[in-house]
Design a protein around this motif. Structure first.
Motif, PDB file in Angstrom:
ATOM      1  N   ASP A 108     -27.428  13.550 -35.419  1.00  0.00           N
ATOM      2  CA  ASP A 108     -27.947  12.431 -36.202  1.00  0.00           C
ATOM      3  C   ASP A 108     -27.512  11.102 -35.588  1.00  0.00           C
ATOM      4  N   GLY A 109     -28.461  10.236 -35.378  1.00  0.00           N
ATOM      5  CA  GLY A 109     -28.164   8.901 -34.860  1.00  0.00           C
ATOM      6  C   GLY A 109     -28.314   8.765 -33.357  1.00  0.00           C
ATOM      7  N   ILE A 110     -28.436   9.880 -32.630  1.00  0.00           N
ATOM      8  CA  ILE A 110     -28.518   9.793 -31.160  1.00  0.00           C
ATOM      9  C   ILE A 110     -29.825   9.150 -30.716  1.00  0.00           C
ATOM     10  N   ARG A 111     -30.939   9.563 -31.291  1.00  0.00           N
ATOM     11  CA  ARG A 111     -32.216   8.981 -30.865  1.00  0.00           C
ATOM     12  C   ARG A 111     -32.218   7.464 -31.086  1.00  0.00           C
ATOM     13  N   ASP A 112     -31.781   7.023 -32.239  1.00  0.00           N
ATOM     14  CA  ASP A 112     -31.741   5.587 -32.523  1.00  0.00           C
ATOM     15  C   ASP A 112     -30.831   4.859 -31.541  1.00  0.00           C
ATOM     16  N   LEU A 113     -29.713   5.498 -31.181  1.00  0.00           N
ATOM     17  CA  LEU A 113     -28.792   4.878 -30.232  1.00  0.00           C
ATOM     18  C   LEU A 113     -29.434   4.718 -28.862  1.00  0.00           C
ATOM     19  N   ILE A 114     -30.076   5.779 -28.366  1.00  0.00           N
ATOM     20  CA  ILE A 114     -30.707   5.715 -27.042  1.00  0.00           C
ATOM     21  C   ILE A 114     -31.773   4.621 -27.021  1.00  0.00           C
ATOM     22  N   LEU A 115     -32.572   4.549 -28.066  1.00  0.00           N
ATOM     23  CA  LEU A 115     -33.623   3.525 -28.117  1.00  0.00           C
ATOM     24  C   LEU A 115     -33.030   2.129 -28.220  1.00  0.00           C
ATOM     25  N   ALA A 116     -31.903   1.989 -28.903  1.00  0.00           N
ATOM     26  CA  ALA A 116     -31.252   0.678 -29.021  1.00  0.00           C
ATOM     27  C   ALA A 116     -30.688   0.200 -27.689  1.00  0.00           C
ATOM     28  N   LEU A 117     -30.420   1.123 -26.791  1.00  0.00           N
ATOM     29  CA  LEU A 117     -29.869   0.779 -25.477  1.00  0.00           C
ATOM     30  C   LEU A 117     -30.952   0.488 -24.444  1.00  0.00           C
ATOM     31  N   ASP A 118     -32.209   0.480 -24.853  1.00  0.00           N
ATOM     32  CA  ASP A 118     -33.316   0.185 -23.944  1.00  0.00           C
ATOM     33  C   ASP A 118     -33.315  -1.302 -23.610  1.00  0.00           C
ATOM     34  N   HIS A 119     -32.824  -1.611 -22.422  1.00  0.00           N
ATOM     35  CA  HIS A 119     -32.684  -3.004 -21.976  1.00  0.00           C
ATOM     36  C   HIS A 119     -32.828  -3.015 -20.459  1.00  0.00           C
ATOM     37  N   PRO A 120     -33.489  -4.014 -19.889  1.00  0.00           N
ATOM     38  CA  PRO A 120     -33.712  -4.011 -18.437  1.00  0.00           C
ATOM     39  C   PRO A 120     -32.447  -4.053 -17.592  1.00  0.00           C
ATOM     40  N   ASP A 121     -31.337  -4.463 -18.169  1.00  0.00           N
ATOM     41  CA  ASP A 121     -30.096  -4.534 -17.399  1.00  0.00           C
ATOM     42  C   ASP A 121     -29.159  -3.361 -17.671  1.00  0.00           C
ATOM     43  N   ILE A 122     -29.635  -2.344 -18.381  1.00  0.00           N
ATOM     44  CA  ILE A 122     -28.801  -1.185 -18.687  1.00  0.00           C
ATOM     45  C   ILE A 122     -29.415   0.071 -18.065  1.00  0.00           C
ATOM     46  N   PHE A 123     -28.595   0.826 -17.360  1.00  0.00           N
ATOM     47  CA  PHE A 123     -28.981   2.141 -16.861  1.00  0.00           C
ATOM     48  C   PHE A 123     -28.355   3.208 -17.754  1.00  0.00           C
ATOM     49  N   LEU A 124     -29.128   4.219 -18.086  1.00  0.00           N
ATOM     50  CA  LEU A 124     -28.612   5.354 -18.838  1.00  0.00           C
ATOM     51  C   LEU A 124     -28.580   6.579 -17.948  1.00  0.00           C
ATOM     52  N   GLY A 125     -27.526   7.385 -18.112  1.00  0.00           N
ATOM     53  CA  GLY A 125     -27.399   8.603 -17.319  1.00  0.00           C
ATOM     54  C   GLY A 125     -26.865   9.749 -18.150  1.00  0.00           C
ATOM     55  N   VAL A 126     -26.933  10.944 -17.568  1.00  0.00           N
ATOM     56  CA  VAL A 126     -26.336  12.136 -18.165  1.00  0.00           C
ATOM     57  C   VAL A 126     -25.491  12.815 -17.099  1.00  0.00           C
ATOM     58  N   ALA A 127     -24.326  13.299 -17.502  1.00  0.00           N
ATOM     59  CA  ALA A 127     -23.462  14.108 -16.629  1.00  0.00           C
ATOM     60  C   ALA A 127     -23.082  15.343 -17.433  1.00  0.00           C
ATOM     61  N   THR A 128     -23.504  16.519 -16.978  1.00  0.00           N
ATOM     62  CA  THR A 128     -23.406  17.709 -17.813  1.00  0.00           C
ATOM     63  C   THR A 128     -23.113  18.970 -17.017  1.00  0.00           C
ATOM     64  N   GLY A 129     -22.539  19.950 -17.709  1.00  0.00           N
ATOM     65  CA  GLY A 129     -22.331  21.262 -17.118  1.00  0.00           C
ATOM     66  C   GLY A 129     -23.593  22.095 -17.068  1.00  0.00           C
ATOM     67  N   LYS A 130     -24.681  21.635 -17.676  1.00  0.00           N
ATOM     68  CA  LYS A 130     -25.971  22.320 -17.551  1.00  0.00           C
ATOM     69  C   LYS A 130     -26.471  22.233 -16.109  1.00  0.00           C
ATOM     70  N   ASN A 131     -27.438  23.105 -15.773  1.00  0.00           N
ATOM     71  CA  ASN A 131     -28.137  22.883 -14.511  1.00  0.00           C
ATOM     72  C   ASN A 131     -29.297  21.923 -14.756  1.00  0.00           C
ATOM     73  N   LEU A 132     -29.935  21.478 -13.676  1.00  0.00           N
ATOM     74  CA  LEU A 132     -30.949  20.428 -13.804  1.00  0.00           C
ATOM     75  C   LEU A 132     -32.148  20.904 -14.613  1.00  0.00           C
ATOM     76  N   VAL A 133     -32.571  22.153 -14.399  1.00  0.00           N
ATOM     77  CA  VAL A 133     -33.715  22.679 -15.153  1.00  0.00           C
ATOM     78  C   VAL A 133     -33.424  22.644 -16.650  1.00  0.00           C
ATOM     79  N   GLY A 134     -32.217  23.088 -17.028  1.00  0.00           N
ATOM     80  CA  GLY A 134     -31.854  23.098 -18.435  1.00  0.00           C
ATOM     81  C   GLY A 134     -31.796  21.705 -19.031  1.00  0.00           C
ATOM     82  N   LEU A 135     -31.239  20.758 -18.284  1.00  0.00           N
ATOM     83  CA  LEU A 135     -31.141  19.387 -18.786  1.00  0.00           C
ATOM     84  C   LEU A 135     -32.522  18.760 -18.931  1.00  0.00           C
ATOM     85  N   GLU A 136     -33.367  18.937 -17.918  1.00  0.00           N
ATOM     86  CA  GLU A 136     -34.727  18.390 -17.989  1.00  0.00           C
ATOM     87  C   GLU A 136     -35.460  18.947 -19.208  1.00  0.00           C
TER      88      GLU A 136
END
Length: 239
Positions: A108-136
């Motif tokens: 709860d709240g993650i989608r709203d947070l990601i959308l609130a961080l939508d700004h041209p000067d901000i990069f978002l990333g993920v670092a995970t133990g999943k493999n790329l197929v699973g993350l995608e």
């Protein structure tokens, strides 16, 4: 005449102060995938006649590269068997994914947070133990794939807590360590962030306890996703 684009000085300031690269862990931070992980791990162990690890024991390893996680659950097991169990785990997860049996709800709240961080000067990333197929698959399932600029996964980088994933994300976005924050639910995430020189922020809704996150170097531990932006503003103004 086509108007010139606004200069960077005309843009509204990012809502997170001087931070430019915000990296999230996935399992236990963006999505609650523990049911899938525990089920697949127990299934793989059972296939090879090993005692089934408890759900808590499995959750303790979430975030690590799969082979490392299994080796920690089976201390002393030979490398070949660990590799076979890891492959069986992947087979189970692929079957769940193909049959739409994976359950990975956003917190709860993650989608709203990601959308609130939508700004041209901000990069978002993920670092995970999943493999790329699973993350995608996970990001696409929730309609969030286009929000992220850099994806670092266990099949492309060294396992947490090595700083490799954060360092790769910084290189891909041309960001420096003081501009970078890593957000995760495990001590591995905090140790990785610290090793890379980035700011480490723990989350209180995942798989490790808040006191463990602080002991591993968390600058702050969030109670809810909606607390992140104010936390980053405070951290930014204090540095």
């Amino acid at each position: 005449m086509t108007p010139l684009p606004a200069s960077s000085s005309d843009r509204p300031m990012p809502p997170v102060g001087h931070f430019r690269l915000i990296i999230f862990d996935c399992d236990g931070t963006l999505v609650d995938s523990q049911h899938n992980i525990v089920s697949a791990m127990q299934g793989a162990f059972g296939r090879f006649g090993r005692a089934l690890p408890s759900p808590e024991a499995v959750r303790r390893q979430v975030g690590l590269t799969l082979e490392i996680a299994i080796a920690r659950l089976l201390p002393g097991e030979n490398e070949a068997t660990v590799a076979e169990i890891a492959e069986e785990y992947r087979v189970i997860v692929r079957a769940l994914r193909a049959g739409a049996g994976l359950t990975e709800p956003l917190y709860d709240g993650i989608r709203d947070l990601i959308l609130a961080l939508d700004h041209p000067d901000i990069f978002l990333g993920v670092a995970t133990g999943k493999n790329l197929v699973g993350l995608e698959h996970t990001l696409a399932l929730h309609g969030l794939r286009e929000c992220f600029h850099t994806l670092q996964t266990a099949d492309l980088a060294l396992s947490k807590p090595h700083p490799d994933m954060v360092q790769r994300a910084m290189a891909e976005t041309a960001c420096q360590a003081p501009e970078t924050v890593m957000i995760g639910d495990t001590s591995f995430d905090m140790e990785m962030a610290r090793a890379a020189g980035a700011t480490a922020i723990g989350v209180g809704w995942g798989y490790h306890q808040a006191e463990e996150l602080r002991a591993a170097g968390a600058h702050e531990v969030l109670a809810a996703p909606g607390d992140l932006i104010a936390c980053l503003q405070t951290l930014s103004s204090s540095r």
